[in-house]
Structures are given as structure tokens and as C-alpha cells.
Write a protein that holds these residues in place. Structure first.
Motif, PDB file in Angstrom:
ATOM      1  N   MET B  59       0.835  -1.207   0.000  1.00 37.35           N
ATOM      2  CA  MET B  59       0.000   0.000   0.000  1.00 37.35           C
ATOM      3  C   MET B  59       0.867   1.253   0.000  1.00 37.35           C
ATOM      4  SD  MET B  59      -3.421  -0.354   0.090  1.00 37.35           S
ATOM      5  CE  MET B  59      -3.971   1.108   0.976  1.00 37.35           C
ATOM      6  N   MET B  60       1.880   1.293   0.868  1.00 39.57           N
ATOM      7  CA  MET B  60       2.732   2.479   0.962  1.00 39.57           C
ATOM      8  C   MET B  60       3.510   2.700  -0.331  1.00 39.57           C
ATOM      9  SD  MET B  60       2.249   4.136   3.762  1.00 39.57           S
ATOM     10  CE  MET B  60       3.713   5.091   4.101  1.00 39.57           C
ATOM     11  N   ARG B  61       3.967   1.619  -0.960  1.00 44.32           N
ATOM     12  CA  ARG B  61       4.692   1.778  -2.233  1.00 44.32           C
ATOM     13  C   ARG B  61       3.776   2.348  -3.312  1.00 44.32           C
ATOM     14  NH1 ARG B  61       9.137  -2.941  -3.045  1.00 44.32           N
ATOM     15  NH2 ARG B  61      10.086  -2.769  -0.990  1.00 44.32           N
ATOM     16  N   GLN B  62       2.537   1.827  -3.369  1.00 43.80           N
ATOM     17  CA  GLN B  62       1.609   2.318  -4.400  1.00 43.80           C
ATOM     18  C   GLN B  62       1.180   3.761  -4.119  1.00 43.80           C
ATOM     19  OE1 GLN B  62       2.203   0.534  -6.695  1.00 43.80           O
ATOM     20  NE2 GLN B  62       0.509  -0.824  -7.236  1.00 43.80           N
ATOM     21  N   LEU B  63       1.005   4.088  -2.854  1.00 37.55           N
ATOM     22  CA  LEU B  63       0.577   5.451  -2.511  1.00 37.55           C
ATOM     23  C   LEU B  63       1.696   6.455  -2.774  1.00 37.55           C
ATOM     24  CD1 LEU B  63      -1.314   4.515   0.770  1.00 37.55           C
ATOM     25  CD2 LEU B  63      -2.377   5.466  -1.297  1.00 37.55           C
ATOM     26  N   CYS B  64       2.934   6.080  -2.444  1.00 38.60           N
ATOM     27  CA  CYS B  64       4.061   7.013  -2.607  1.00 38.60           C
ATOM     28  C   CYS B  64       4.440   7.195  -4.082  1.00 38.60           C
ATOM     29  CB  CYS B  64       5.266   6.540  -1.804  1.00 38.60           C
ATOM     30  SG  CYS B  64       5.046   6.719  -0.021  1.00 38.60           S
ATOM     31  N   THR B  65       3.999   6.273  -4.942  1.00 41.26           N
ATOM     32  CA  THR B  65       4.258   6.433  -6.380  1.00 41.26           C
ATOM     33  C   THR B  65       2.950   6.670  -7.141  1.00 41.26           C
ATOM     34  OG1 THR B  65       4.189   4.030  -6.693  1.00 41.26           O
ATOM     35  CG2 THR B  65       6.355   5.014  -6.322  1.00 41.26           C
ATOM     36  N   HIS B  66       1.945   7.181  -6.422  1.00 45.24           N
ATOM     37  CA  HIS B  66       0.653   7.507  -7.044  1.00 45.24           C
ATOM     38  C   HIS B  66       0.832   8.706  -7.977  1.00 45.24           C
ATOM     39  CE1 HIS B  66      -3.432   9.136  -7.322  1.00 45.24           C
ATOM     40  NE2 HIS B  66      -3.857   7.934  -7.011  1.00 45.24           N
ATOM     41  N   PRO B  67       0.105   8.742  -9.089  1.00 42.66           N
ATOM     42  CA  PRO B  67       0.278   9.867 -10.013  1.00 42.66           C
ATOM     43  C   PRO B  67       0.017  11.248  -9.409  1.00 42.66           C
ATOM     44  CG  PRO B  67      -1.522   8.391 -10.724  1.00 42.66           C
ATOM     45  CD  PRO B  67      -0.784   7.700  -9.644  1.00 42.66           C
ATOM     46  N   ASN B  68      -0.788  11.336  -8.359  1.00 40.14           N
ATOM     47  CA  ASN B  68      -1.026  12.647  -7.736  1.00 40.14           C
ATOM     48  C   ASN B  68       0.112  13.073  -6.809  1.00 40.14           C
ATOM     49  OD1 ASN B  68      -3.472  12.703  -9.018  1.00 40.14           O
ATOM     50  ND2 ASN B  68      -4.731  12.509  -7.173  1.00 40.14           N
ATOM     51  N   VAL B  69       1.089  12.181  -6.595  1.00 36.21           N
ATOM     52  CA  VAL B  69       2.194  12.483  -5.672  1.00 36.21           C
ATOM     53  C   VAL B  69       3.438  12.854  -6.477  1.00 36.21           C
ATOM     54  CG1 VAL B  69       3.756  11.508  -3.935  1.00 36.21           C
ATOM     55  CG2 VAL B  69       1.299  11.015  -3.829  1.00 36.21           C
ATOM     56  N   GLY B  70       4.055  13.998  -6.115  1.00 35.49           N
ATOM     57  CA  GLY B  70       5.236  14.444  -6.840  1.00 35.49           C
ATOM     58  C   GLY B  70       6.544  14.205  -6.108  1.00 35.49           C
ATOM     59  N   ALA B  71       6.500  14.153  -4.774  1.00 35.19           N
ATOM     60  CA  ALA B  71       7.712  13.971  -3.973  1.00 35.19           C
ATOM     61  C   ALA B  71       7.310  13.398  -2.625  1.00 35.19           C
ATOM     62  CB  ALA B  71       8.429  15.310  -3.772  1.00 35.19           C
ATOM     63  N   VAL B  72       8.266  12.695  -1.975  1.00 36.92           N
ATOM     64  CA  VAL B  72       7.923  12.014  -0.719  1.00 36.92           C
ATOM     65  C   VAL B  72       9.024  12.226   0.309  1.00 36.92           C
ATOM     66  CG1 VAL B  72       7.259   9.843   0.373  1.00 36.92           C
ATOM     67  CG2 VAL B  72       6.729  10.209  -2.048  1.00 36.92           C
ATOM     68  N   LEU B  73       8.611  12.637   1.520  1.00 41.63           N
ATOM     69  CA  LEU B  73       9.520  12.638   2.662  1.00 41.63           C
ATOM     70  C   LEU B  73       9.108  11.495   3.585  1.00 41.63           C
ATOM     71  CD1 LEU B  73      11.716  13.958   4.457  1.00 41.63           C
ATOM     72  CD2 LEU B  73       9.875  15.279   5.532  1.00 41.63           C
ATOM     73  N   LEU B  74      10.007  10.525   3.786  1.00 42.59           N
ATOM     74  CA  LEU B  74       9.727   9.400   4.683  1.00 42.59           C
ATOM     75  C   LEU B  74      10.263   9.741   6.065  1.00 42.59           C
ATOM     76  CD1 LEU B  74      10.857   6.516   2.280  1.00 42.59           C
ATOM     77  CD2 LEU B  74       8.517   7.306   2.720  1.00 42.59           C
ATOM     78  N   VAL B  75       9.401   9.623   7.084  1.00 51.19           N
ATOM     79  CA  VAL B  75       9.804   9.939   8.449  1.00 51.19           C
ATOM     80  C   VAL B  75       9.785   8.653   9.273  1.00 51.19           C
ATOM     81  CG1 VAL B  75       9.413  11.395  10.460  1.00 51.19           C
ATOM     82  CG2 VAL B  75       8.753  12.223   8.188  1.00 51.19           C
ATOM     83  N   SER B  76      10.988   8.252   9.700  1.00 56.73           N
ATOM     84  CA  SER B  76      11.159   7.014  10.454  1.00 56.73           C
ATOM     85  C   SER B  76      11.575   7.362  11.869  1.00 56.73           C
ATOM     86  CB  SER B  76      12.257   6.190   9.759  1.00 56.73           C
ATOM     87  OG  SER B  76      12.824   5.252  10.643  1.00 56.73           O
ATOM     88  N   LEU B  77      11.134   6.551  12.846  1.00 61.22           N
ATOM     89  CA  LEU B  77      11.710   6.705  14.179  1.00 61.22           C
ATOM     90  C   LEU B  77      13.120   6.123  14.152  1.00 61.22           C
ATOM     91  CD1 LEU B  77      11.568   7.448  17.176  1.00 61.22           C
ATOM     92  CD2 LEU B  77      10.637   5.170  17.614  1.00 61.22           C
ATOM     93  N   GLY B  78      13.218   4.897  13.603  1.00 65.27           N
ATOM     94  CA  GLY B  78      14.533   4.291  13.481  1.00 65.27           C
ATOM     95  C   GLY B  78      14.541   2.813  13.825  1.00 65.27           C
TER      96      GLY B  78
END
Lengths: 101, 397
Positions: B59-78
Motif C-alpha cells: 500500500m505504501m509503495r503504491q501510494l508514494c508512487t501515485h500519479p497525484n504524488v510528486g515527492a515524498v519525505l519518509l519519516v522514520s523513528l529508526g
């Protein structure tokens, strides 16, 4: 606009297209029913007698089974119709569906 | 219409910077970063779980490469279990700007917010250069859902959306309907519309699975407000929900994250496979909206009778109000007044044409009511699926 909508000619229920008051008489062609209680928009009214155990159809699709005999003009809802699939209930205290009964 | 051209050939109707948290522990930081850009196209999505789940990963891969998305900042705790580097790689391969920031390595809340705000600000500037190209209805994937349903939903909004779907498909577009939990009782009707007998068998099997799943849970996809609004049983609710599928043949059966491969109408199976795990399939409407978006939907049509106000991250939600009494109370939240049909002020065909026209306007940049009100709801929980078989997509190699 008729206050009562029958989606298919064979349906035993009509649907209120506006709020209907108890005692209001409605005509569907030659058929007349008198609302036994207030019926809010969207709720169902029996157009003929429905026997306990009868499958009730809307738009020719079964929407449940009558749990008691239902008479013309009565509201058809959770108090007299049950699902053939999964029961309908809520856990909210004091909440009665459609504020009926 | 003009859209944002992506490297996979799909076209976006928005150019969103997604700020994605990879565990609940990073959610606050993600929201604080996005809060700096209120009113700009910066949306928060994410997955709260700490333990890995292949469905959530996809789901996250498809959402982050969705045509309406231009750039992604991933926020991880670690320390969470999400495959964050794999996700970053997929996004980078799609040509989108991406950054992965770890709160533990960046030095905590404040420094991560500072880093994130700098990065998102730069990304917004970069996205101004995204090429815009002509697009038509044939470039659109539109998903449909109903929420806060009452007995008017199946009389006005859902059938009108079905007519808009018919028009979209005739114009070469792709349409997805779902909520298989709210199609219980319509099993054979749907099977009869399948393009092939093998697909019909898949649909019947999907619905058998659905019914068994909800029977185990002991409660259907049915809320108290549905009954207050005149719906008595799940099958009656289903009857209304089904009307939003329109009249086209069913071209395929998808699972969350599958992109419809060609023009036509698709059914999205949202019920997990295998034994019952992880609880209710979709705990609310936004869980279903997120899945429709993961299938590539650039726009969501949302029918409501009781009056839902939600929108979504990533894709605009067009709210079609079924109940004329609700519309009068909540018109600021509603894009279309379908309840006019019940009062004799419009026909279903009028409302269907209005919805299709609105799809084109929104695709061309017009904001929906929920967008104007900054509704950007999002939720993603644990699920488990097996991939679809070849008979689910007839005519596709």
C-alpha cells in the motif's frame, strides 16, 4: 412527486420520499395505504400484508425476512425485519433505530 | 484537462508532497512538518504499526508512487520494522524526489522537524517544474465509495454516480467500485455482469469469503446511523451501494494496490484472504478510500445520506449528497445535491451529467469542498492478501 415510492411493481414495501405523518393516506395507482405511524424520509411502509417468515423484496431484491406479521401501512424496519446474512445491532446505550417502538 | 506526467506514463491531477510516517512513533513529527505548509499541497500519510506487514508495505509503495504524488519525505523513528530503504528505492526509481529522515539519528523531534521543513520547502519549489501535459477522461481512474449511508443513498446519489461511471467508461476511463462487505446479497447480480465465466466464479468466491469473514466477526459493515436513516439490513444497504456501479460489464476483480489495466469497470475486493486476522477489514470509510487510491484512483466519488464530511490525503474527494434534508443542513461540505431527485427538482440523468462534468473540472484543478476545508484524512491498518489470479483480469496478459 409521490410521497411513497415503489421501486418494483412486485415490492411489498414503499419508500417515503419525504417525512410522512401518522394517519396520512397515500395512493399508489389504485392502491391506498394509511401510515400507521410517522415515517421519516427513506423509511419503508408495508403496502400489503406480509406474513411472518416471508422474504421481503425491495427493487425485486430480497432485503430480509419478516419476523412477525406486518399489516398494510405499518413501518417495516429492524423491529419486524431481520437480515438473512448478518444481524443488525448497535451497542450504544438507549439507542433505538429510527426512534421507533 | 492537463495533468502532471509521471515516469510510468500515468498522469496526476495534483502534485502533492507526501510526508509519510513509517510507525505511529513518527506520526507527530510528520504532522508538525506538514503543519508548516498549511493550505499547500503537503499531505500526511503513514502506517502506524511497528511490525512488518506485506499488505501495508505494498500500500505504501503504491501510494508514494501515485500519479497525484510528486515527492515524498519518509519519516522514520529508526527502530520500527517497516522496509524503509526498500520504499525509498521504489520512490527514487520512479523519478520522484525522496528523502528518508530518521528521528533517532537526526537528534530528536525538533531537529527532525527542522530538517523535514527544509526538505519539503525545497521539494515544493522543485515540483513547480513538473511537466504538465494534455489529458483526457481516458487517463482517469475514478474510485467510488458511499459512507454515512441512509435509505436515500441508493435512490439518488449512488445511481447518479453509476451513470457518471457509465459516461467515464464510454470515454475510455477506468472506474472502481468496492466495499465488498456492503455488496453482500448481490453476489449473483454481480457475477452475471462479469465479462467471462471465470471472472464470475472469482466474484462469487470473493463474496462467499466476504460473508464468512463478517459472520466470524459477528457484525456487518453496518452502523447505527444506517438504521436511523431507514436501512434495516446489510443486504438492503448493499442494494443501495451496488447502484453506484452503473451498468457496465465488470472487467476485472482487483485487490488493494492493483492498478486497473485497461478501460472498464472493476470490483475491488477489500476482504483479507485466509483465516480471520487483524480485525475488521475496513474500520471506517477512509480505510477504503486509501485502498481505492492505492489502486490508482486520482479522484474519489463519495455518496452520503447522513452527511459525511471526510476528504482524503493524495486524491480529491467529490461529495455527492443523497438526502435533500442533509444537504440543506450541510451544504458547505457537499459538492453535489443529488437529493433534488427525490423532490422532483432534477432527474438522475441530470445529476449523473453534473457529476461527470465535475470530475473533469476537478481533474483540471478545481478544488472540491473537502479540499477547500483541508480534509486530508488517512488511515492504514494491518491486512493480509494473496495475489489475484489470472482469471481476475480477463483480456490482459
Amino acid at each position: 412527486m409521490t410521497p411513497l415510492l415503489r421501486l418494483a411493481d412486485s415490492d411489498p414495501v414503499g419508500i417515503a420520499t419525504r417525512d410522512i405523518l401518522a394517519g396520512e393516506q397515500m395512493w399508489l395507482g389504485p392502491l391506498s395505504v394509511i401510515a400507521a405511524a410517522d415515517v421519516p424520509l427513506g423509511h419503508k411502509i408495508a403496502l400489503r400484508r406480509i406474513a411472518a417468515g416471508e422474504k421481503v423484496e425491495k427493487y425485486r431484491v430480497p432485503i430480509g425476512t419478516a419476523t412477525v406479521d406486518i399489516f398494510p401501512g405499518e413501518t417495516v424496519h429492524t423491529h419486524n425485519l431481520r437480515s438473512n446474512y448478518i444481524p443488525t445491532y448497535t451497542l450504544e446505550a438507549g439507542h433505538r433505530f429510527g426512534e421507533e417502538q | 484537462m492537463r495533468g502532471y506526467l509521471r515516469s510510468d506514463g500515468r498522469k496526476g491531477i495534483r502534485n502533492v508532497v507526501a510526508v509519510a510516517y513509517l510507525v505511529e512513533c513518527a506520526r507527530h513529527v510528520a504532522h508538525e512538518i506538514a503543519a508548516e505548509f498549511r493550505g499547500q499541497p503537503v499531505h500526511v500519510i503513514g502506517f502506524p504499526g511497528c511490525y512488518p506487514n506485506p499488505y501495508a508495505n505494498r500500500m505504501m509503495r503504491q501510494l508514494c508512487t501515485h500519479p497525484n504524488v510528486g515527492a515524498v519525505l519518509l519519516v522514520s523513528l529508526g527502530c520500527e520494522g517497516f522496509d524503509k530503504r526498500g520504499l525509498r528505492e521504489v520512490i527514487a526509481e520512479s523519478g520522484r524526489p525522496v528523502d528518508l529522515v530518521g528521528i533517532q539519528t537526526t537528534g530528536g523531534t525538533r531537529s527532525t522537524i527542522r530538517h523535514g521543513v527544509d526538505w519539503v520547502g525545497g521539494a515544493l519549489t522543485d515540483l513547480e517544474e513538473t511537466p504538465r501535459v494534455p489529458m483526457t477522461a481516458a487517463d482517469l481512474v475514478v474510485g467510488t465509495i458511499c459512507g454515512g449511508s441512509d435509505a436515500t443513498s441508493g435512490l439518488t446519489a449512488n445511481p447518479a454516480m453509476g451513470l457518471a461511471f457509465d459516461t467515464l467508461i464510454a470515454a475510455g476511463g477506468r472506474a472502481i467500485f468496492e466495499e465488498t462487505g456492503e455488496l453482500i446479497g448481490l453476489n449473483q447480480f454481480m457475477a452475471d455482469r462479469a465479462e467471462t465465466p471465470a471472472l464470475a466464479r472469482e466474484i462469487v468466491a470473493c463474496m462467499d469469503k466476504t460473508e464468512a469473514y463478517y459472520r466470524t466477526l459477528g457484525h456487518g459493515s453496518f452502523a447505527a446511523g444506517n438504521a436511523d436513516g431507514g436501512l434495516t439490513t446489510i443486504e438492503e444497504k448493499s442494494l443501495g451501494a451496488y447502484a453506484k456501479s452503473g451498468h457496465s460489464p465488470i472487467a476485472g476483480l482487483l485487490k488493494p494496490g492493483d492498478i486497473p489495466p485497461r478501460t472498464g469497470l472493476y470490483l475491488l475486493d477489500v476482504i483479507p484472504d485466509g483465516e480471520v486476522r487483524f480485525g475488521f477489514p475496513n474500520i471506517n470509510d477512509n480505510a477504503e478510500i486509501a485502498e481505492l487510491i492505492a489502486c490508482g484512483s486520482q479522484i474519489i466519488l463519495f455518496a452520503t445520506g447522513r452527511g459525511s464530511v471526510v476528504g482524503s490525503a493524495i486524491s480529491p474527494v467529490i461529495k455527492v449528497c443523497a438526502n435533500p434534508q442533509t444537504f440543506r443542513r450541510m451544504s458547505e461540505d457537499m459538492d453535489v445535491d443529488a437529493g433534488r431527485v427525490l423532490e422532483g427538482r432534477a432527474t438522475l440523468a441530470d445529476v449523473g451529467a453534473e457529476i461527470f462534468a465535475l470530475i473533469e473540472e476537478v481533474a483540471d484543478g478545481a478544488l472540491t469542498k473537502s479540499e477547500e476545508l483541508l480534509h486530508q484524512e488517512f488511515i492504514l491498518t494491518y491486512k493480509s492478501f494473496t495475489p489475484i489470479g489470472p482469471s481476475c483480469l480477463p483480456g490482459v496478459r
